[in-house]
Design an enzyme around this catalytic site. Sequence first.
Site, mmCIF file in Angstrom:
data_model
loop_
_atom_site.group_PDB
_atom_site.id
_atom_site.type_symbol
_atom_site.label_atom_id
_atom_site.label_comp_id
_atom_site.label_asym_id
_atom_site.label_seq_id
_atom_site.Cartn_x
_atom_site.Cartn_y
_atom_site.Cartn_z
ATOM 1 N N LYS A 6 44.771 -3.775 11.547
ATOM 2 C CA LYS A 6 44.050 -2.542 11.220
ATOM 3 C C LYS A 6 42.565 -2.633 11.570
ATOM 4 O O LYS A 6 41.936 -1.634 11.881
ATOM 5 C CB LYS A 6 44.231 -2.270 9.729
ATOM 6 C CG LYS A 6 43.887 -0.866 9.280
ATOM 7 C CD LYS A 6 44.383 -0.687 7.854
ATOM 8 C CE LYS A 6 43.897 0.584 7.217
ATOM 9 N NZ LYS A 6 44.424 0.699 5.836
ATOM 10 N N ASP A 34 51.485 3.837 3.160
ATOM 11 C CA ASP A 34 50.197 3.152 3.051
ATOM 12 C C ASP A 34 50.216 2.066 4.123
ATOM 13 O O ASP A 34 50.860 1.040 3.954
ATOM 14 C CB ASP A 34 50.054 2.563 1.641
ATOM 15 C CG ASP A 34 48.836 1.655 1.487
ATOM 16 O OD1 ASP A 34 48.013 1.586 2.424
ATOM 17 O OD2 ASP A 34 48.712 1.018 0.426
ATOM 18 N N ASP A 56 38.588 1.086 -4.515
ATOM 19 C CA ASP A 56 39.706 0.498 -3.771
ATOM 20 C C ASP A 56 39.262 -0.773 -3.056
ATOM 21 O O ASP A 56 38.576 -0.725 -2.039
ATOM 22 C CB ASP A 56 40.245 1.533 -2.761
ATOM 23 C CG ASP A 56 41.412 0.992 -1.927
ATOM 24 O OD1 ASP A 56 41.670 -0.233 -1.955
ATOM 25 O OD2 ASP A 56 42.056 1.798 -1.239
ATOM 26 N N GLU A 115 42.820 7.105 1.691
ATOM 27 C CA GLU A 115 43.483 6.314 0.647
ATOM 28 C C GLU A 115 43.016 6.678 -0.773
ATOM 29 O O GLU A 115 43.855 6.845 -1.668
ATOM 30 C CB GLU A 115 43.279 4.822 0.934
ATOM 31 C CG GLU A 115 44.119 4.367 2.131
ATOM 32 C CD GLU A 115 43.608 3.123 2.817
ATOM 33 O OE1 GLU A 115 42.753 2.424 2.239
ATOM 34 O OE2 GLU A 115 44.061 2.842 3.944
HETATM 35 MG MG MG Z 1 45.041 -0.647 0.518
#
Ligand code: MG
Length: 622
Positions: free
Chosen positions: A83, A21, A205, A183
């Site tokens: 990111k 992850d 999420d 994800e």
């Molecule tokens: Mg995450």
Amino acid sequence: MPYIELNVLNNTATDVAVGIDLGTTNSLVAIWRDGRPVVLAPEGRSGLVPSVVYVPSEGTPVVGREARDQAVVDPRHTVFSIKRFMGRGLADVRSELAARPYSATQTERGLVQLELRGRKYTPQELSALILMKVRDVACAALGGQPVTRAVITVPAYFDDAQRQATRDAAHLAGLEVLRIVNEPTAASLAYGLDQRDKGNVAVFDLGGGTFDVSILAIEDGVFRVLSTNGDTHLGGDDFDERLAELARSEIGPVAGARVLEDPGFQQAVRLAAERCKIELTAQPEADLHLVVPELRLNWRRRVTREEFEGRVADLLQRAMDCCRRALSDAHLKAAQVDEVVLVGGSTRVPIVRARVEAFFGRKPHTELDPDQVVALGAAVQAHILTGGKRDMLLMDVTPLSLGIETMGGAVDKVIQRNTTIPCAATVGYTTYADNQTGLDFHIVQGERELAKDCRSLGRFQLKGVPPMPAGLARIAVRFHIDADGVLRVSAKEESTGKSAQIDVQPMHGLTDLEVEGMLKAGFAHARDDFQARRAADLKIEIGTMLHATEKHLHAAHGGLDKETYRDLEDAISRAREAARQDDGTALQKARDELERATLPLAALLMNNVAQKALMGRKLGDV
Ligand code: MG
Ligand code: ADP
């Protein structure tokens, strides 16, 4: 006689595949062991690697906890939330950069570069440093076993450029990417929801920097993503920012505006805000406490959970609006959702849980640690991809529509968003001018009507269309997305079979050349590309030659001797055969043979033309 004992080393398990992850805030690695996924961590630690890179004045960059600890001391050389820069151009991240204490430039191709201590780093390189750290954590936890292959997760909303940037980062870190997985999809795997016979699942999420909501359908153990929605700029960082705003608004008038500008203050306020927020998860009141010795600042303020909830209300509303859109895209009502899964550290916040529960009308799953769910699911996927058993089919959807720019700058959507992949679709085009022999295709991704408002994915040309009146050519353009989400677009003129195709290279991704330069190896890649281009060029050339030859076969039949004619026929059929494959060497051979075999025909035609010309002159003379 004593026997000598031999230790036979079993070398079959050296090629370890893990799930990673790669988070905006934190990264985590997991592996399949004894029938279930487990997080890999050093003895007695959590294994969570903060996605932070610190560049010291000397020596190699530092990653993780140690890097995050440098944030207050040396903010100019500490990079958070890398990111957010992945696969983006400078224009995309301008507002993002405004809040950062270091400068950024871009390459000629618009690739963002962050400047730290006079050296420029692409987001791919910085992410590669994080991945190397994660790999080291995994390797250490596995007793030194090398880790070479990984499944890496990305937010469902990542576009192709961002996915490609992630692949490039892994490549730079020396990891082979088995697959890039969304994800939310990984999270549902971690909960083993595939074991259900039938049902709909919502995955909510909320991490540090991104928000995703996905609606999945399960039927007979098969997963299908019905829709995804979200916001690439919504997460726990924004909660922190609301508390930071509160601190600034009260400190500014007392300490002066200059203090607010201080980079050390800025980082300290961010960390203090996060600490306060996390405390408010566990208790109804907490201190927002800020100490910056260099500025002789020691400031404290009591914050209640209610006050915090009031300050983030609009952010929660945005998240719930995304949920509403995701449901509507999936053609479902909230009551039709059977399971709700919470992912991401920010779903620990009580008000977030309450809002999700109220919206879907049921208690969400919280049995697994929301920080770990995605990595655990990635490990499940890695296990499956390396031949492990857990019978299921995994399907994903395209997060954004894919299309082609039309004459007026509009977008012709070929694959709609939320289409299950792998998928393919074909649309027909024609020429707009008489005798037009080439067409340009511009591939874009996005939901907007005009191509200029969408993300440009690439361009390519179809050449060698036979001249004919406008509107007569029949050009089939095929979009194909494979299970990894890689898009391939090909175009074919149907009357002649002339074709061209590209694997879409995202605009802000690294070119193969750039990656090559960074790796100082990559010859294999460069050769593959060259071979592919050469094959495509040869096919077009062979197509043109075949077309011209076939037009004159009748004349050839009458004018050439039997043996020469048969030789020509053979060469034609071999060329046709070769043009169906991608073998560059075979194509080259077929092309050369065809050229040789058509020489007598060319001579014959020349004679005919010369004769006609002579006749013409004669007639003219009369
Ligand atoms: Mg995450
Ligand atoms: P990402 O997927 O973006 O890397 P994570 O899932 O690791 O993010 O979540 C990180 C976010 O979760 C941060 O904003 C962090 O402050 C927040 N967080 C972690 N623990 C808690 C908690 N107990 N209460 C509130 N927020 C938390």
